[in-house]
Scaffold this active site. Structure first.
Site, mmCIF file in Angstrom:
data_model
loop_
_atom_site.group_PDB
_atom_site.id
_atom_site.type_symbol
_atom_site.label_atom_id
_atom_site.label_comp_id
_atom_site.label_asym_id
_atom_site.label_seq_id
_atom_site.Cartn_x
_atom_site.Cartn_y
_atom_site.Cartn_z
ATOM 1 N N SER A 145 -1.974 20.318 27.199
ATOM 2 C CA SER A 145 -3.216 20.984 26.765
ATOM 3 C C SER A 145 -3.877 21.642 27.966
ATOM 4 O O SER A 145 -3.539 21.330 29.124
ATOM 5 C CB SER A 145 -4.152 19.920 26.174
ATOM 6 O OG SER A 145 -5.470 20.418 26.027
ATOM 7 N N TYR A 158 -9.077 12.378 24.859
ATOM 8 C CA TYR A 158 -8.102 13.472 24.726
ATOM 9 C C TYR A 158 -7.737 13.998 26.117
ATOM 10 O O TYR A 158 -6.557 14.180 26.441
ATOM 11 C CB TYR A 158 -8.699 14.583 23.856
ATOM 12 C CG TYR A 158 -7.733 15.687 23.489
ATOM 13 C CD1 TYR A 158 -6.828 15.533 22.444
ATOM 14 C CD2 TYR A 158 -7.727 16.896 24.187
ATOM 15 C CE1 TYR A 158 -5.946 16.546 22.098
ATOM 16 C CE2 TYR A 158 -6.853 17.917 23.857
ATOM 17 C CZ TYR A 158 -5.963 17.738 22.811
ATOM 18 O OH TYR A 158 -5.094 18.754 22.481
HETATM 19 P P1 NAP Z 1 -2.890 19.800 14.018
HETATM 20 O O1 NAP Z 1 -2.757 20.901 13.033
HETATM 21 O O2 NAP Z 1 -4.018 18.833 13.899
HETATM 22 O O3 NAP Z 1 -1.502 19.046 14.133
HETATM 23 C C1 NAP Z 1 -1.354 17.772 14.692
HETATM 24 C C2 NAP Z 1 -0.109 17.164 14.130
HETATM 25 O O4 NAP Z 1 0.029 15.823 14.621
HETATM 26 C C3 NAP Z 1 -0.171 17.042 12.595
HETATM 27 O O5 NAP Z 1 1.095 17.248 12.062
HETATM 28 C C4 NAP Z 1 -0.623 15.625 12.434
HETATM 29 O O6 NAP Z 1 -0.355 15.073 11.166
HETATM 30 C C5 NAP Z 1 0.209 14.961 13.501
HETATM 31 N N1 NAP Z 1 -0.244 13.614 13.751
HETATM 32 C C6 NAP Z 1 -1.451 13.217 14.196
HETATM 33 N N2 NAP Z 1 -1.515 11.874 14.220
HETATM 34 C C7 NAP Z 1 -0.314 11.416 13.781
HETATM 35 C C8 NAP Z 1 0.242 10.131 13.574
HETATM 36 N N3 NAP Z 1 -0.479 9.025 13.794
HETATM 37 N N4 NAP Z 1 1.505 10.045 13.112
HETATM 38 C C9 NAP Z 1 2.235 11.147 12.860
HETATM 39 N N5 NAP Z 1 1.769 12.395 13.020
HETATM 40 C C10 NAP Z 1 0.507 12.517 13.480
HETATM 41 O O7 NAP Z 1 -3.108 20.443 15.434
HETATM 42 P P2 NAP Z 1 -2.138 21.302 16.361
HETATM 43 O O8 NAP Z 1 -3.020 22.212 17.102
HETATM 44 O O9 NAP Z 1 -0.984 21.858 15.637
HETATM 45 O O10 NAP Z 1 -1.676 20.177 17.393
HETATM 46 C C11 NAP Z 1 -0.351 19.990 17.815
HETATM 47 C C12 NAP Z 1 -0.360 19.500 19.239
HETATM 48 O O11 NAP Z 1 -0.873 20.526 20.081
HETATM 49 C C13 NAP Z 1 -1.232 18.274 19.486
HETATM 50 O O12 NAP Z 1 -0.602 17.409 20.400
HETATM 51 C C14 NAP Z 1 -2.482 18.876 20.080
HETATM 52 O O13 NAP Z 1 -3.190 17.967 20.872
HETATM 53 C C15 NAP Z 1 -1.874 19.987 20.903
HETATM 54 N N6 NAP Z 1 -2.775 21.051 21.299
HETATM 55 C C16 NAP Z 1 -3.409 21.819 20.390
HETATM 56 C C17 NAP Z 1 -4.270 22.824 20.832
HETATM 57 C C18 NAP Z 1 -5.031 23.712 19.893
HETATM 58 O O14 NAP Z 1 -5.862 24.491 20.364
HETATM 59 N N7 NAP Z 1 -4.802 23.675 18.605
HETATM 60 C C19 NAP Z 1 -4.435 23.047 22.185
HETATM 61 C C20 NAP Z 1 -3.757 22.236 23.094
HETATM 62 C C21 NAP Z 1 -2.923 21.250 22.639
HETATM 63 P P3 NAP Z 1 -1.486 15.116 10.005
HETATM 64 O O15 NAP Z 1 -1.457 16.494 9.431
HETATM 65 O O16 NAP Z 1 -1.020 14.053 9.077
HETATM 66 O O17 NAP Z 1 -2.798 14.796 10.659
#
Ligand code: NAP
Length: 253
Positions: A145, A158
């Site tokens: 991140s 986080y």
């Molecule tokens: P997201 O749409 O919230 O996706 C997160 C994913 O992780 C979802 O599939 C979620 O499942 C899954 N997850 C969370 N807790 C879990 C658990 N206990 N067991 C299994 N699966 C779980 O957000 P995203 O942006 O795509 O995030 C993906 C990654 O990128 C994360 O690691 C996040 O921290 C990182 N990231 C995102 C951003 C951003 O700006 N969006 C920036 C930097 C890093 P559910 O749908 O069931 O919750």
């Protein structure tokens, strides 16, 4: 030829958090590059399956909740049972809980550290053990991140977990490079997914962020595709322990 080195034909990839957002985009990318994909999620990955199968790709759904490390061996076993071996792990599942640091609850701290840090380490360990057993090397891509580099506001657990992901990526790359295992990470910038819903609905914070992104827009799951295919392919076989920012220039400011 160089483009052949980006091909993932014959490879098997396991992606956590495969039902939505960046994980879904990376599943589609790895499939388009030729890999068979196992998507791990705590709910249905039907939409991801459709996106992959409509292009002739192969997809296996593995339902698992990564709020504990209990399902990790089963994840490896189900993927190996279906595809014969595993070659790629993308540790994408992650959560964020926003709260002022002064009021931050232990429960929120533990939840975030568990999924974003502890599960990531033990998934890396389980896949590295499997890669060593197969004798084939392998790829691990962790999702870091901007808060692997910066402090952030109202997200102390986080920031701690994503800073750990950057450090772990380096540490594991050092230990496992000699087995032909590449451990790297991608640090997404500010991406339009569920993770940033709360942030984007705060008009003032949203505008502040947007004004600071040189590319002038929020990122999308498609923006992750090139970096993940590169880091999962032979094209990156001499890239070890590095975190690649996909951030529209955020860190360059
Ligand atoms: P997201 O749409 O919230 O996706 C997160 C994913 O992780 C979802 O599939 C979620 O499942 C899954 N997850 C969370 N807790 C879990 C658990 N206990 N067991 C299994 N699966 C779980 O957000 P995203 O942006 O795509 O995030 C993906 C990654 O990128 C994360 O690691 C996040 O921290 C990182 N990231 C995102 C951003 C951003 O700006 N969006 C920036 C930097 C890093 P559910 O749908 O069931 O919750």
């Amino acid at each position: 030829m160089i483009l052949d080195k980006f091909s993932l034909k014959g490879k098997t990839a396991v992606v956590t958090g495969a039902n939505t957002g960046l994980g879904q985009g990376m599943c589609v990318a790895l499939s388009q590059a030729g890999a068979a994909v196992a998507g791990v999620a705590r709910r249905s990955c039907e939409q991801t399956r459709l996106m992959i199968e409509e292009n002739g790709g192969e997809f296996l759904e593995i339902i698992a909740d990564l709020s504990s490390i209990e399902p990790i061996d089963r994840i490896v076993n189900e993927a190996v049972e279906k595809f014969g071996s595993v070659d790629i792990l993308v540790n994408n599942a992650g959560i964020i809980i926003r709260e002022d640091a002064i009021d931050y609850a232990e429960e929120s701290w533990d939840k975030v550290i568990m999924t974003n840090q502890k599960a990531v380490f033990f998934l890396c360990q389980a896949f590295a053990r499997q890669y060593i057993k197969q004798g084939s090397g392998g790829k691990i891509v962790n999702v870091a991140s901007m808060l692997s580099y910066q402090g952030g506001i109202r997200v102390p657990s986080y920031t701690a977990s994503k800073s750990a992901v950057l450090g772990l990526t380096r540490a594991l790359a050092n230990e496992w490079a000699s087995y032909g295992i590449n451990v790297n990470a991608i640090a997404p910038g500010y991406m339009a997914t569920n993770n940033t819903n709360q942030l984007r609905s705060d008009e003032q914070r949203s505008n502040e962020i947007l004004e600071r992104i040189p590319a002038g827009r929020w990122g999308t799951p498609e923006d992750m595709m090139g970096a993940v295919v590169f880091l999962c392919s032979e094209a990156s076989s001499y890239v070890n322990g590095f975190t690649v920012a996909v951030d529209g220039g955020w860190l360059a400011r």
